[in-house]
Design a protein around this motif. Structure first.
Motif, mmCIF file in Angstrom:
data_model
loop_
_atom_site.group_PDB
_atom_site.id
_atom_site.type_symbol
_atom_site.label_atom_id
_atom_site.label_comp_id
_atom_site.label_asym_id
_atom_site.label_seq_id
_atom_site.Cartn_x
_atom_site.Cartn_y
_atom_site.Cartn_z
ATOM 1 N N PRO A 103 -7.686 83.492 20.732
ATOM 2 C CA PRO A 103 -8.355 84.635 19.968
ATOM 3 C C PRO A 103 -9.340 83.914 18.968
ATOM 4 O O PRO A 103 -10.029 84.891 18.345
ATOM 5 N N THR A 104 -9.773 82.791 19.107
ATOM 6 C CA THR A 104 -10.912 82.139 18.342
ATOM 7 C C THR A 104 -11.828 81.338 19.395
ATOM 8 O O THR A 104 -11.456 80.994 20.403
ATOM 9 N N SER A 105 -13.159 81.224 18.683
ATOM 10 C CA SER A 105 -13.977 80.586 19.439
ATOM 11 C C SER A 105 -13.814 79.025 19.784
ATOM 12 O O SER A 105 -14.491 78.680 20.716
ATOM 13 N N THR A 106 -13.113 78.313 19.112
ATOM 14 C CA THR A 106 -12.819 77.221 19.388
ATOM 15 C C THR A 106 -11.372 77.053 19.391
ATOM 16 O O THR A 106 -10.653 78.008 18.722
ATOM 17 N N SER A 107 -10.625 76.117 20.015
ATOM 18 C CA SER A 107 -9.083 76.083 19.911
ATOM 19 C C SER A 107 -8.561 74.553 20.476
ATOM 20 O O SER A 107 -9.509 73.768 20.789
ATOM 21 N N GLY A 108 -7.437 74.645 20.326
ATOM 22 C CA GLY A 108 -6.868 73.225 20.625
ATOM 23 C C GLY A 108 -5.971 73.186 21.966
ATOM 24 O O GLY A 108 -6.179 73.835 22.758
ATOM 25 N N ARG A 109 -5.020 72.328 21.869
ATOM 26 C CA ARG A 109 -4.357 72.033 23.168
ATOM 27 C C ARG A 109 -2.740 72.616 23.162
ATOM 28 O O ARG A 109 -1.897 72.508 23.998
ATOM 29 N N SER A 110 -2.505 73.483 21.963
ATOM 30 C CA SER A 110 -1.183 74.024 21.905
ATOM 31 C C SER A 110 -1.085 75.417 22.415
ATOM 32 O O SER A 110 -1.939 76.111 22.433
ATOM 33 N N ILE A 111 0.052 75.556 23.293
ATOM 34 C CA ILE A 111 0.177 76.957 24.049
ATOM 35 C C ILE A 111 0.184 78.025 22.690
ATOM 36 O O ILE A 111 -0.114 79.034 23.242
ATOM 37 N N SER A 112 0.687 77.730 21.697
ATOM 38 C CA SER A 112 0.738 78.619 20.717
ATOM 39 C C SER A 112 -0.363 79.281 20.020
ATOM 40 O O SER A 112 -0.741 80.471 19.525
ATOM 41 N N GLU A 113 -1.605 78.363 20.512
ATOM 42 C CA GLU A 113 -3.011 78.939 20.039
ATOM 43 C C GLU A 113 -3.643 79.638 21.043
ATOM 44 O O GLU A 113 -4.868 80.196 20.734
ATOM 45 N N TYR A 114 -2.933 80.368 22.051
ATOM 46 C CA TYR A 114 -3.536 81.131 23.155
ATOM 47 C C TYR A 114 -2.815 82.382 23.384
ATOM 48 O O TYR A 114 -1.468 82.252 23.402
ATOM 49 N N ASP A 115 -3.411 83.357 23.302
ATOM 50 C CA ASP A 115 -2.653 84.837 23.208
ATOM 51 C C ASP A 115 -2.941 85.443 24.660
ATOM 52 O O ASP A 115 -2.129 86.751 24.632
ATOM 53 N N TYR A 116 -3.586 85.291 25.340
ATOM 54 C CA TYR A 116 -3.841 85.963 26.771
ATOM 55 C C TYR A 116 -3.696 84.984 27.577
ATOM 56 O O TYR A 116 -4.204 83.845 27.905
ATOM 57 N N TRP A 117 -2.903 85.135 28.756
ATOM 58 C CA TRP A 117 -2.592 84.422 30.043
ATOM 59 C C TRP A 117 -2.560 85.000 31.354
ATOM 60 O O TRP A 117 -2.203 86.228 31.340
ATOM 61 N N GLY A 118 -3.025 84.049 32.586
ATOM 62 C CA GLY A 118 -2.922 84.754 33.671
ATOM 63 C C GLY A 118 -1.564 84.697 34.300
ATOM 64 O O GLY A 118 -0.619 83.990 33.766
ATOM 65 N N GLN A 119 -1.432 84.990 35.583
ATOM 66 C CA GLN A 119 -0.094 84.880 36.199
ATOM 67 C C GLN A 119 0.251 83.601 36.826
ATOM 68 O O GLN A 119 1.263 83.292 37.073
ATOM 69 N N GLY A 120 -0.727 82.774 36.898
ATOM 70 C CA GLY A 120 -0.665 81.742 37.407
ATOM 71 C C GLY A 120 -1.235 81.580 38.797
ATOM 72 O O GLY A 120 -0.826 82.359 39.660
ATOM 73 N N THR A 121 -1.453 80.324 39.366
ATOM 74 C CA THR A 121 -1.787 80.238 40.712
ATOM 75 C C THR A 121 -1.202 78.658 41.205
ATOM 76 O O THR A 121 -1.362 77.746 40.400
ATOM 77 N N GLN A 122 -0.546 78.689 42.269
ATOM 78 C CA GLN A 122 0.082 77.358 42.829
ATOM 79 C C GLN A 122 -0.868 76.461 43.287
ATOM 80 O O GLN A 122 -1.620 76.758 44.367
ATOM 81 N N VAL A 123 -0.956 75.189 42.877
ATOM 82 C CA VAL A 123 -1.377 74.233 43.595
ATOM 83 C C VAL A 123 -0.658 73.105 43.822
ATOM 84 O O VAL A 123 0.081 72.573 43.394
ATOM 85 N N THR A 124 -0.687 72.718 45.400
ATOM 86 C CA THR A 124 0.207 71.657 45.703
ATOM 87 C C THR A 124 -0.835 70.603 46.280
ATOM 88 O O THR A 124 -1.498 70.830 47.085
ATOM 89 N N VAL A 125 -0.472 69.368 46.287
ATOM 90 C CA VAL A 125 -0.953 68.107 46.322
ATOM 91 C C VAL A 125 0.110 67.419 47.300
ATOM 92 O O VAL A 125 0.901 66.890 46.687
ATOM 93 N N SER A 126 -0.312 67.156 48.773
ATOM 94 C CA SER A 126 0.640 66.341 49.660
ATOM 95 C C SER A 126 0.325 64.937 49.434
ATOM 96 O O SER A 126 -1.003 64.789 49.257
ATOM 97 N N SER A 127 1.196 64.015 49.677
ATOM 98 C CA SER A 127 0.816 62.543 49.550
ATOM 99 C C SER A 127 0.629 62.317 51.101
ATOM 100 O O SER A 127 0.635 62.818 52.085
#
Length: 124
Positions: free
Chosen positions: A100-124
């Motif tokens: 909600p601000t122009s600068t922010s940190g690394r904590s989840i609680s500092e963010y108020d909108y989230w996407g649904q997420g996308t899966q990334v899988t890295v194979s060895s």
């Protein structure tokens, strides 16, 4: 409807690259810091990279420094995450987030909108 929509992730071999994109509505993008988080199975969601609104200053988790690059296009309301030199440990669901601000940190609680997420899988 306010939303963040991540592009489809995918399956990539270790050492490969993948680019994620997040499309935002104007209200969830303008004057907001943006970030990417990720959550691996059985683990807590963690910060990956962030970018401020006006100066586009970027900041990264130590485990992705030098490999991932976050960027934003303020004309298109998008924020991207370029991921290079991917490792199996990078396998996770990746989330785009807006603060909600122009600068922010690394904590989840500092963010108020989230996407649904996308899966990334890295194979060895």
């Amino acid at each position: 409807q306010e939303q963040l929509v991540e592009s489809r992730g995918g399956l990539v071999q270790a050492g490969g690259s993948l680019r994620l994109s997040c499309a935002a509505s104007r209200r969830t993008f303008v004057y907001r810091a943006m970030a990417w988080f990720r959550q691996a199975p059985g683990k807590e969601r963690e910060f990956v990279a962030g970018i401020t609104w006006s100066t586009s200053r970027t900041y990264y988790a130590d485990f992705v420094k030098g490999r991932f690059t976050i960027s934003r296009d303020n004309a298109k309301n998008t924020v991207d995450l370029q991921m290079n030199s991917l490792k199996p440990d990078d396998t996770a669901v990746y989330y785009c987030a807006a603060a909600p601000t122009s600068t922010s940190g690394r904590s989840i609680s500092e963010y108020d909108y989230w996407g649904q997420g996308t899966q990334v899988t890295v194979s060895s």
